[in-house]
Design a protein around this motif. Structure first.
Motif, mmCIF file in Angstrom:
data_model
loop_
_atom_site.group_PDB
_atom_site.id
_atom_site.type_symbol
_atom_site.label_atom_id
_atom_site.label_comp_id
_atom_site.label_asym_id
_atom_site.label_seq_id
_atom_site.Cartn_x
_atom_site.Cartn_y
_atom_site.Cartn_z
ATOM 1 N N LEU A 24 0.833 -1.202 0.000
ATOM 2 C CA LEU A 24 0.000 0.000 0.000
ATOM 3 C C LEU A 24 0.871 1.258 0.000
ATOM 4 O O LEU A 24 0.604 2.224 -0.719
ATOM 5 N N SER A 25 1.924 1.237 0.816
ATOM 6 C CA SER A 25 2.834 2.380 0.888
ATOM 7 C C SER A 25 3.533 2.627 -0.442
ATOM 8 O O SER A 25 3.646 3.771 -0.897
ATOM 9 N N LYS A 26 3.990 1.561 -1.082
ATOM 10 C CA LYS A 26 4.696 1.706 -2.359
ATOM 11 C C LYS A 26 3.741 2.173 -3.451
ATOM 12 O O LYS A 26 4.099 3.017 -4.280
ATOM 13 N N ALA A 27 2.522 1.643 -3.458
ATOM 14 C CA ALA A 27 1.538 2.081 -4.450
ATOM 15 C C ALA A 27 1.231 3.565 -4.280
ATOM 16 O O ALA A 27 1.129 4.315 -5.262
ATOM 17 N N THR A 28 1.094 4.011 -3.039
ATOM 18 C CA THR A 28 0.833 5.422 -2.761
ATOM 19 C C THR A 28 1.991 6.286 -3.237
ATOM 20 O O THR A 28 1.794 7.336 -3.867
ATOM 21 N N GLU A 29 3.201 5.840 -2.958
ATOM 22 C CA GLU A 29 4.396 6.577 -3.379
ATOM 23 C C GLU A 29 4.462 6.698 -4.900
ATOM 24 O O GLU A 29 4.740 7.787 -5.432
#
Length: 209
Positions: A24-29
């Motif tokens: 989720l964090s990488k997708a947001t980034e």
């Protein structure tokens, strides 16, 4: 290749929660840096260092992952102080929060238009609509609370669309804006000036005379 454990877990945080958070964090980034169409499942998996199968395991499909990104961005964004008695002050706070949210989540509105509004999943479309309706309803409540004392009565849907459109164009059409100003223009400073302009424009347009 990352293996998915199928053994029964005890109480406490699931062992795969860290992996889900990382995805989720990488997708947001990535969605902060790239247009939504370029953020594929394989790119997210590669950048997060996981197998693409884990994304399907955690989120079901790409649409639901993107919706989770939007929900997370909205949850992290500050909201106007509902306890403010002055409707004009609340409206100004809402305008400024919209400006800050749009600048800090560069592609979020394009994501909602290009990817989620016409999603294959009825659940995703429903949740996306509810998130936008929440913003409209908050503006309607603000107008109702004021009761015509300080603010003119306007359609809250149109006000929401105007807010999103004004700030989203400034961000998404940055190359167009850059071509209209000197090369050495500080774009961050210009964004603040534009925010102040929109606040003045809308408050003076909505304030009762």
């Amino acid at each position: 290749m990352t293996r998915i454990s199928t053994r029964k877990r005890g109480q406490g945080r699931p062992a795969d929660a860290v992996g889900k958070d990382a995805v989720l964090s990488k997708a947001t980034e990535l969605l902060q840096e790239l247009p939504p169409a370029r953020v594929t499942t394989s790119l997210i998996a590669r950048e997060a260092g996981v197998d693409p199968a884990l994304i399907r395991y955690y989120f079901g499909d790409r649409e639901k992952l993107l919706l989770e990104v939007v929900k997370q961005l909205i949850a992290d964004a500050p909201t106007e102080e509902a306890t403010l008695a002055d409707a004009v002050a609340r409206l100004e706070r809402t305008i400024r929060h919209t400006a800050h949210f749009t600048r800090s989540t560069k592609h979020v509105h394009r994501l909602m238009v290009d990817e989620l509004a016409d999603a294959k999943s009825a659940e995703v479309r429903k949740l996306q609509g509810e998130m936008n309706m929440g913003a409209v309803e908050r503006l309607a409540q603000m107008m109702a609370q004021d009761g015509g004392q300080d603010l003119r009565s306007v359609n809250p849907l149109f006000l929401h669309l105007a807010l999103v459109g004004l700030f989203d164009f400034f961000v998404s059409a940055q190359p167009v804006v850059r071509n209209l100003v000197p090369e050495d223009t500080d774009m961050d400073a210009l964004a603040v000036q534009f925010e102040d302009f929109v606040v003045d424009l809308l408050l003076n347009g909505l304030r009762k005379r």
